[in-house]
Design a protein around this motif. Structure first.
Motif, mmCIF file in Angstrom:
data_model
loop_
_atom_site.group_PDB
_atom_site.id
_atom_site.type_symbol
_atom_site.label_atom_id
_atom_site.label_comp_id
_atom_site.label_asym_id
_atom_site.label_seq_id
_atom_site.Cartn_x
_atom_site.Cartn_y
_atom_site.Cartn_z
ATOM 1 N N LYS A 1 0.923 -1.287 0.123
ATOM 2 C CA LYS A 1 0.075 0.033 -0.024
ATOM 3 C C LYS A 1 0.970 1.431 -0.028
ATOM 4 C CE LYS A 1 -3.674 2.129 2.756
ATOM 5 N NZ LYS A 1 -4.559 1.991 4.028
ATOM 6 N N ARG A 2 0.472 2.280 -0.659
ATOM 7 C CA ARG A 2 1.241 3.607 -0.843
ATOM 8 C C ARG A 2 0.333 4.508 -1.052
ATOM 9 N NH1 ARG A 2 5.594 2.433 -4.746
ATOM 10 N NH2 ARG A 2 6.304 1.289 -2.933
ATOM 11 N N THR A 3 0.502 5.528 -0.132
ATOM 12 C CA THR A 3 -0.446 6.742 -0.050
ATOM 13 C C THR A 3 0.421 7.917 -0.545
ATOM 14 O OG1 THR A 3 -1.783 5.841 1.635
ATOM 15 C CG2 THR A 3 -2.220 8.183 1.279
ATOM 16 N N THR A 4 -0.047 8.703 -1.699
ATOM 17 C CA THR A 4 0.804 9.783 -1.845
ATOM 18 C C THR A 4 -0.022 10.970 -1.941
ATOM 19 O OG1 THR A 4 0.409 9.446 -4.301
ATOM 20 C CG2 THR A 4 2.335 8.420 -3.482
ATOM 21 N N PHE A 5 0.540 12.190 -1.826
ATOM 22 C CA PHE A 5 -0.114 13.496 -1.954
ATOM 23 C C PHE A 5 0.232 14.200 -3.025
ATOM 24 C CE2 PHE A 5 0.175 17.914 -0.812
ATOM 25 C CZ PHE A 5 -1.398 18.324 -0.798
ATOM 26 N N THR A 6 -0.411 14.508 -3.960
ATOM 27 C CA THR A 6 -0.288 15.322 -5.238
ATOM 28 C C THR A 6 -0.687 16.769 -4.897
ATOM 29 O OG1 THR A 6 -0.352 13.445 -6.329
ATOM 30 C CG2 THR A 6 -0.189 15.693 -7.492
ATOM 31 N N GLN B 1 5.124 15.196 -6.017
ATOM 32 C CA GLN B 1 4.467 14.101 -5.121
ATOM 33 C C GLN B 1 5.249 13.832 -3.932
ATOM 34 O OE1 GLN B 1 3.390 10.854 -7.485
ATOM 35 N NE2 GLN B 1 1.455 11.679 -8.143
ATOM 36 N N THR C 1 5.207 11.188 -0.765
ATOM 37 C CA THR C 1 4.661 9.710 -0.172
ATOM 38 C C THR C 1 4.359 10.079 1.274
ATOM 39 O OG1 THR C 1 5.860 8.479 -1.829
ATOM 40 C CG2 THR C 1 5.066 7.432 0.012
ATOM 41 N N GLU C 2 3.081 10.108 1.710
ATOM 42 C CA GLU C 2 2.706 10.156 3.097
ATOM 43 C C GLU C 2 2.847 8.808 3.880
ATOM 44 O OE1 GLU C 2 -1.268 11.818 2.727
ATOM 45 O OE2 GLU C 2 -0.491 13.699 2.639
ATOM 46 N N ASN C 3 2.119 7.855 3.256
ATOM 47 C CA ASN C 3 2.222 6.491 3.891
ATOM 48 C C ASN C 3 2.860 5.271 2.966
ATOM 49 O OD1 ASN C 3 1.835 4.474 5.748
ATOM 50 N ND2 ASN C 3 -0.348 4.839 5.887
ATOM 51 N N GLN C 4 3.405 4.306 3.431
ATOM 52 C CA GLN C 4 3.907 3.279 2.461
ATOM 53 C C GLN C 4 3.890 2.025 3.267
ATOM 54 O OE1 GLN C 4 7.260 4.046 0.125
ATOM 55 N NE2 GLN C 4 7.703 1.948 -0.315
#
Length: 141
Positions: A38-43, A51, A53-56
């Protein structure tokens, strides 16, 4: 390996294989997060912004790795059971009763195991052993 050695370890290997199988089933059912990435990114909306990466969370294991880990334990158990069965079909043994009378001479080993198992299952008393007749009101032998 000799038959008595296989008989000594067979139940331990079966127990170990059953434990490993149940642990694997538990892993597949309750620890799904180990098999997911799982990878959460902020654009950002502004131009030229990168971009972030907030959570990985990375992949911890795969089904193939888990099955490869279980395989040797199950294989050992199956091999021991196979060798015991094979040995019992080619082994020769005498079936000797408690009064030292030979019931069968040189019979297949699985016959010996079958007779012993049937005697335990049916609670067959040996000569001079306990007899159910007096308790049922029948004449004693």
């Amino acid at each position: 390996m000799k038959l008595h050695e296989l008989l000594a370890i067979e139940s331990n290997l079966e127990t170990q294989a059953a434990k490993v199988r149940s642990d694997l089933a538990n892993t597949f059912e309750k620890k799904r997060h180990l098999f997911e990435e799982k990878r959460t990114t902020f654009t950002p909306n502004s131009e030229g912004a990168q971009q972030v990466t907030e959570n990985q969370s990375d992949l911890q294991t795969t089904v193939k790795k888990e099955l490869a880990w279980v395989r040797p334990h199950i294989a050992k158990s199956w091999y021991a059971s196979y060798r015991v069965s094979e040995s019992n079909t080619v082994a020769r043994a005498d079936i000797i009763l408690e009064d030292d009378a030979v019931h069968r001479h040189g019979g297949p080993g699985d016959d010996v195991a079958g007779v012993a198992e049937a005697a335990r299952r049916d609670h067959v008393p040996g000569p001079g052993g306990p007899d159910a007749r007096p308790r049922q009101g029948l004449p004693a032998r």
